[in-house]
Enzyme design. Sequence first.
Site, PDB file in Angstrom:
ATOM      1  N   TYR A  74     -12.775  13.916  -4.166  1.00  0.00           N
ATOM      2  CA  TYR A  74     -11.812  13.268  -5.069  1.00  0.00           C
ATOM      3  C   TYR A  74     -11.046  14.309  -5.884  1.00  0.00           C
ATOM      4  O   TYR A  74      -9.813  14.269  -5.966  1.00  0.00           O
ATOM      5  CB  TYR A  74     -12.538  12.291  -6.001  1.00  0.00           C
ATOM      6  CG  TYR A  74     -11.681  11.808  -7.140  1.00  0.00           C
ATOM      7  CD1 TYR A  74     -10.616  10.930  -6.912  1.00  0.00           C
ATOM      8  CD2 TYR A  74     -11.894  12.241  -8.445  1.00  0.00           C
ATOM      9  CE1 TYR A  74      -9.811  10.490  -7.954  1.00  0.00           C
ATOM     10  CE2 TYR A  74     -11.099  11.805  -9.491  1.00  0.00           C
ATOM     11  CZ  TYR A  74     -10.065  10.935  -9.246  1.00  0.00           C
ATOM     12  OH  TYR A  74      -9.261  10.517 -10.272  1.00  0.00           O
ATOM     13  N   LYS A 103      -6.951  14.933  -5.482  1.00  0.00           N
ATOM     14  CA  LYS A 103      -6.002  14.805  -6.593  1.00  0.00           C
ATOM     15  C   LYS A 103      -5.236  16.105  -6.795  1.00  0.00           C
ATOM     16  O   LYS A 103      -4.033  16.095  -7.095  1.00  0.00           O
ATOM     17  CB  LYS A 103      -6.733  14.419  -7.890  1.00  0.00           C
ATOM     18  CG  LYS A 103      -7.339  13.031  -7.874  1.00  0.00           C
ATOM     19  CD  LYS A 103      -6.355  11.924  -7.546  1.00  0.00           C
ATOM     20  CE  LYS A 103      -5.380  11.653  -8.651  1.00  0.00           C
ATOM     21  NZ  LYS A 103      -4.512  10.476  -8.347  1.00  0.00           N
ATOM     22  N   ASN A 151     -11.822  11.203 -19.122  1.00  0.00           N
ATOM     23  CA  ASN A 151     -12.492   9.968 -18.692  1.00  0.00           C
ATOM     24  C   ASN A 151     -11.889   8.796 -19.464  1.00  0.00           C
ATOM     25  O   ASN A 151     -12.195   8.587 -20.636  1.00  0.00           O
ATOM     26  CB  ASN A 151     -14.006  10.056 -18.945  1.00  0.00           C
ATOM     27  CG  ASN A 151     -14.708  10.827 -17.853  1.00  0.00           C
ATOM     28  OD1 ASN A 151     -14.432  12.009 -17.640  1.00  0.00           O
ATOM     29  ND2 ASN A 151     -15.597  10.166 -17.136  1.00  0.00           N
ATOM     30  N   ASP A 162       0.848  -1.192   0.000  1.00  0.00           N
ATOM     31  CA  ASP A 162       0.000   0.000   0.000  1.00  0.00           C
ATOM     32  C   ASP A 162       0.884   1.242   0.000  1.00  0.00           C
ATOM     33  O   ASP A 162       1.921   1.278   0.670  1.00  0.00           O
ATOM     34  CB  ASP A 162      -0.883  -0.024   1.258  1.00  0.00           C
ATOM     35  CG  ASP A 162      -2.049   0.937   1.173  1.00  0.00           C
ATOM     36  OD1 ASP A 162      -1.798   2.171   1.184  1.00  0.00           O
ATOM     37  OD2 ASP A 162      -3.196   0.484   1.118  1.00  0.00           O
ATOM     38  N   ILE A 184     -18.611   3.562 -19.960  1.00  0.00           N
ATOM     39  CA  ILE A 184     -18.588   2.774 -21.195  1.00  0.00           C
ATOM     40  C   ILE A 184     -18.636   1.285 -20.886  1.00  0.00           C
ATOM     41  O   ILE A 184     -19.456   0.539 -21.444  1.00  0.00           O
ATOM     42  CB  ILE A 184     -17.358   3.147 -22.062  1.00  0.00           C
ATOM     43  CG1 ILE A 184     -17.557   4.548 -22.656  1.00  0.00           C
ATOM     44  CG2 ILE A 184     -17.113   2.109 -23.158  1.00  0.00           C
ATOM     45  CD1 ILE A 184     -16.390   5.077 -23.459  1.00  0.00           C
TER      46      ILE A 184
END
Length: 304
Positions: free
Chosen positions: A135, A139, A164, A50, A179
């Site tokens: 999120y 980032k 994306n 991790d 998708i």
Amino acid sequence: MILITGGAGFIGSHVVDLFVNNGYDVIILDNLKTGNLNNVNEKAKFIKGDIRDKINLRDIEVVIHQAAQINVRYSVEDPKYDADVNILGTINLLEAIRKYEIEKIIYASSGGAVYGEPKYLPVDENHPISPISPYGLSKYVGEEYIKLYNRLYGIEFVILRYGNVYGERQDPKGEAGVISIFIDKMLRGERPVIFGNGKQTRDFVYVKDVAKANLLAMKWKNEIVNIGSGKETSVNELYKIISEELKFKEKPIYDKPREGEVYRIYLNIDKAKSLGWEPETGLKEGIRKVINWMRGSYDKLNKN
């Protein structure tokens, strides 16, 4: 030697494959929370671990940091966990990079989430940062820590703000990846759900094109670069393309919009083009590749 965090995941595994195919020695660090051992390239060394744990970077020259908590909706539900992985995990990795005097980090950021609701389209790298989800914020904080370590310790960086991303190996059972989710539902004869009115737009970029951006980034220095298609596609339009490809006749189910997601966005990729990268796979071609891959995966499952 290259370390790729999250190298058993959807995007990370494609990055690993490309680097291995280009003659690099690669080590993968992945906790397998969302990664899959089936994605691991047999020529790469795999370490289950991790990014929040103690990290040994001896003999590593460059770190490609793909590991993250990537689910926008989950970040809204549990912002502490999102920050723990995406912010504290990145700081922990940067400390190891500093300790072992690694020369460079290539960081996967989000062009779909850090900018927030666009003030203009397409969004370039100078667009104001105003994320609307934990999120997107986590980032961006990762980006800022990377730039800080560059200022303090001279660690080179490239920050890639992805659109994306879609492609083979994307988990249709996950929350991200519209998708693969649509294709999975239609292949099973089920009606997909569209959250909102379907007029919301995204910039869909094929995963192997994203992998190529990471390879080219080895030559770039201290750059922040949008990596997308440079094209705007609505979810309704996407549904139409996939349903026509699969000859699926059912209409979608519309549900209420989800919290923390931008309404319209697509990226200006002029900077990436000036640096020698551009997307090579169009949306319809990419969707066909995903359909073929998913059909193959289902055939294997049915045989077993």
